[in-house]
Structure formats: C-alpha cells, structure tokens
Design an enzyme around this catalytic site. Structure first.
Site, short mmCIF file in Angstrom:
data_model
loop_
_atom_site.label_atom_id
_atom_site.label_comp_id
_atom_site.label_asym_id
_atom_site.label_seq_id
_atom_site.Cartn_x
_atom_site.Cartn_y
_atom_site.Cartn_z
N LYS A 53 38.24 -33.99 27.47
CA LYS A 53 38.99 -33.73 27.48
C LYS A 53 39.49 -32.57 28.95
O LYS A 53 40.79 -33.47 29.53
CB LYS A 53 39.79 -32.37 26.78
CG LYS A 53 39.24 -32.20 24.82
CD LYS A 53 38.75 -30.97 24.62
CE LYS A 53 38.89 -31.86 23.30
NZ LYS A 53 38.29 -31.40 21.66
N GLN A 97 35.87 -25.46 20.80
CA GLN A 97 35.93 -26.65 20.68
C GLN A 97 34.66 -26.05 19.56
O GLN A 97 33.25 -25.02 18.97
CB GLN A 97 34.39 -27.23 21.90
CG GLN A 97 34.29 -28.74 21.21
CD GLN A 97 35.07 -30.06 21.35
OE1 GLN A 97 35.36 -30.18 21.56
NE2 GLN A 97 34.67 -30.25 19.98
N ASP A 120 46.03 -26.34 19.06
CA ASP A 120 45.06 -27.68 17.87
C ASP A 120 45.89 -27.70 16.76
O ASP A 120 45.83 -28.04 15.94
CB ASP A 120 43.28 -27.12 17.77
CG ASP A 120 42.78 -28.03 18.21
OD1 ASP A 120 42.50 -28.77 18.48
OD2 ASP A 120 41.33 -27.18 18.26
#
Ligand code: NAP
Length: 306
Positions: A53, A97, A120
């Site tokens: 990322k 994460q 997200d």
C-alpha cells in the site's frame, strides 16, 4: 470459444494513473492527499500488504504514513492512535490493517475511525450510506473494484441476474448492496449465497454475472456456470504445488480451466480482482482529500467523484 480475460492489472494501472493525475491537481490546489495505515504486531502477510500500500501511494504521489504498534497494544491504545490520525489534517484516509491481535475488539476500532476518513468503507455510517444509496460515503475497496472492472469491461448490469457466493462484510454484503442500487452499474436482481445454501449450483447456473468470494479453492466449476456468464473470482487460496518454487501456488474460488470454457468473460487469479483493491483504496483517499477542498468552498470540478 474460451472466455476472454478481464485484465485486472491493466484496469488497476489505468485507475492508478487517474489517481496520480488527480493527486497532482489537488497538490497544485494546496491539498496533498494522505493515507495512514496502522499495523499492529508482526503478522508477515499484513506487513507485506502494508508495504505494498505504501509503495502504491508513493507511485501515485500520495503522502503515506505507517503507524507500527507492538503486538501487546491494547484496544484503548489503538483507539488513541486512530484519534490522533482523525485529528491530523494531513491524513485524509485511515486504514487499520486486519487481523488485529485477540485482545483488541476490531469492531470498536473501526467505529473509532472518523467516517469521513474511513477509506476502507467499514464504518457503520459508510455501510449504511452504501445500503441506502447515498453516494457521499466510502465503498469497501474490493467490491468497488469489481464494479469498476465490470463497467470498464463494458458489462451491462441492468436487468441481469447477479449471484454472489459469500456474505462477508468486506466482500459479499457490500457487493450485493452495490449491485441492487438504482444506478447504471447496478440494477441487478441479486442472490447472495452462503455456506448453508442448498444446491449452490442451482443458484450459480442462473447468474449472468457470477461473483465468487467464498475462500474455498475451486468451489465453482464449469458445470455450475451459465454459458456466456461473466465470472468474477475474488478468491485467493494457497494450495500445495510441488512444481512451484515456493511449494505453493495461488488459485481462486473458481476452477479456472473448466469455467473458462463456459463463461464469456472471466477474471484470472492472480491478476484479476487482487490489483483492483489497492487501486480503489488510492481512489478513495483522493476522493476524501478532494472533499476537504469542496468543503472549503473551492471547486473540485476535475476530481474523481468527489
Ligand atoms: P470470509 O469472510 O471467509 O467469507 C466467506 C463467505 O463464503 C462466507 O459468507 C461463507 O458462508 C461463504 N461460503 C463458504 N463456503 C461456501 C460454500 N461452500 N457455499 C456457499 N458459500 C460459502 O471470506 P472473505 O473475506 O469474503 O474472502 C473471500 C475470498 O476472497 C478469500 O479467498 C479471500 O482471500 C479473498 N479476498 C480477496 C480480496 C482481493 O483483493 N482479491 C479481497 C478480499 C478477500 P458463511 O457466512 O455461511 O460462513
């Protein structure tokens, strides 16, 4: 004739080029898009995802911050780290994460993220906005990427039967929410299957668009697919393979060889859905940054879906 492949690498590359262009425009206007990723502990797979990322951000010109916390971090400490990023004007997107260590309540952490920075799309506010069709929320990256791929591949969705195998919060449910909306990329009749579904094949064989996210290697075989269907394989399963250098290889939830003989369009694994997920994360981050510009009264006319 075997199905054509949907090249996720190429589609993702083109999205990332759009993101880089939009980032440059925003920087010129005084807003540098920023993404913060929090990693807790030393899970090697998570560390790889976080590094990729960061690399993708660097390539697109997005400012990236990695907050690496020890495996002993408490839920309160993690929520505190999120609160700092919520308050940081240089950060437009926050991602925690997963998975988190057992002592941390992942739902509470997701709820602590400012919904306006929840790139997200897992915060209940964004989940709700997606379901009721409000377009100013964030859509989870994998289903958003799948819808984008379908659109960019010219797949007509209106009036089609869409069958989704899997009902997880990160793929199956938001995918269904996207495909039922009254939008040009939606308007499907949607069926969502789960592990208790009876006679899975009877459902999958009705699909004009079949999206499989079950986490079961080669669950869907060619005889379960309607001739001419569009097949999107979300699965990423590592299976033993003595001929591979690392002794394992990646396969999807669809048995590619038999499915390709029946479908009209199909995503490969790897190189299908996977690359789209990070591309959409970058896109969400740029959208979030663009919204701060429009909130300040400036016109974000050139910016993607801001
Ligand atoms: P998950 O949370 O494990 O959910 C799997 C879903 O599939 C569950 O709803 C389960 O039903 C259902 N299921 C399992 N076996 C089934 C069967 N035999 N028939 C019908 N439904 C069945 O998985 P996920 O997070 O959604 O991920 C799914 C797959 O996609 C995994 O391989 C994952 O690695 C991959 N993935 C890839 C990306 C990417 O970027 N490419 C992103 C996310 C996920 P129940 O609810 O009844 O248990």
């Amino acid at each position: 004739m075997p199905a054509e492949l949907i090249d996720g690498v190429a589609v993702a590359r083109s999205i990332r080029a759009d993101v880089a262009r939009e980032t440059a425009i925003l920087v010129e206007r005084g807003v540098h898009p920023g993404l913060a990723v929090i990693l807790v502990g030393e899970n090697p797979a998570s560390a790889v995802y976080v590094r990729s990322k960061r690399k993708a951000c660097d390539e697109a010109g997005i400012h990236s911050v990695t907050v690496h916390l020890p495996v002993t971090t408490t839920g309160a400490e993690l929520v505190g780290a999120v609160a700092e990023l919520n308050a940081d004007p240089k950060v437009h997107g926050i991602l925690v994460q997963m998975p988190l260590p057992d002592q941390i309540d992942a739902d509470a952490v997701i709820r602590s993220i400012d919904p306006a920075k929840d790139v997200d799309g897992f915060h209940p506010v964004n989940v709700g906005k997606l379901l009721i069709g409000e377009r100013d929320g964030f859509v989870p990256c994998t289903p958003a990427g799948i819808q984008e791929m379908l659109q960019r591949s010219g797949v007509v969705t209106t009036g089609r039967e869409c069958v989704i195998v899997g009902r997880s919060n990160i793929v199956g449910k938001p995918m269904a929410a996207l495909m039922i909306q009254d939008t040009p990329a939606g308007n499907c009749t949607v069926t969502v299957c789960n592990s208790r579904t009876r006679n899975l094949g009877a459902h999958t064989r009705r699909a004009d668009i079949l999206i499989v996210a079950a986490g079961r290697a080669r669950l869907v075989t060619g005889d379960m697919i309607k001739p001419g269907a569009v097949v999107i394989d979300v699965g990423m399963n590592s299976i033993p393979d003595a001929t591979a250098s690392r002794g394992v290889r990646l396969v999807g939830d669809v048995d590619f060889d038999s499915a390709r003989e029946v479908a009209s369009l199909i995503t490969p694994v790897p190189g299908g859905v996977g690359p789209m997920t990070i591309a959409m994360l970058l896109m969400n981050t740029v959208r979030s940054a663009a919204r701060t510009l429009s909130a300040s009264g400036a016109s974000p006319e050139a910016l993607i879906g801001a």
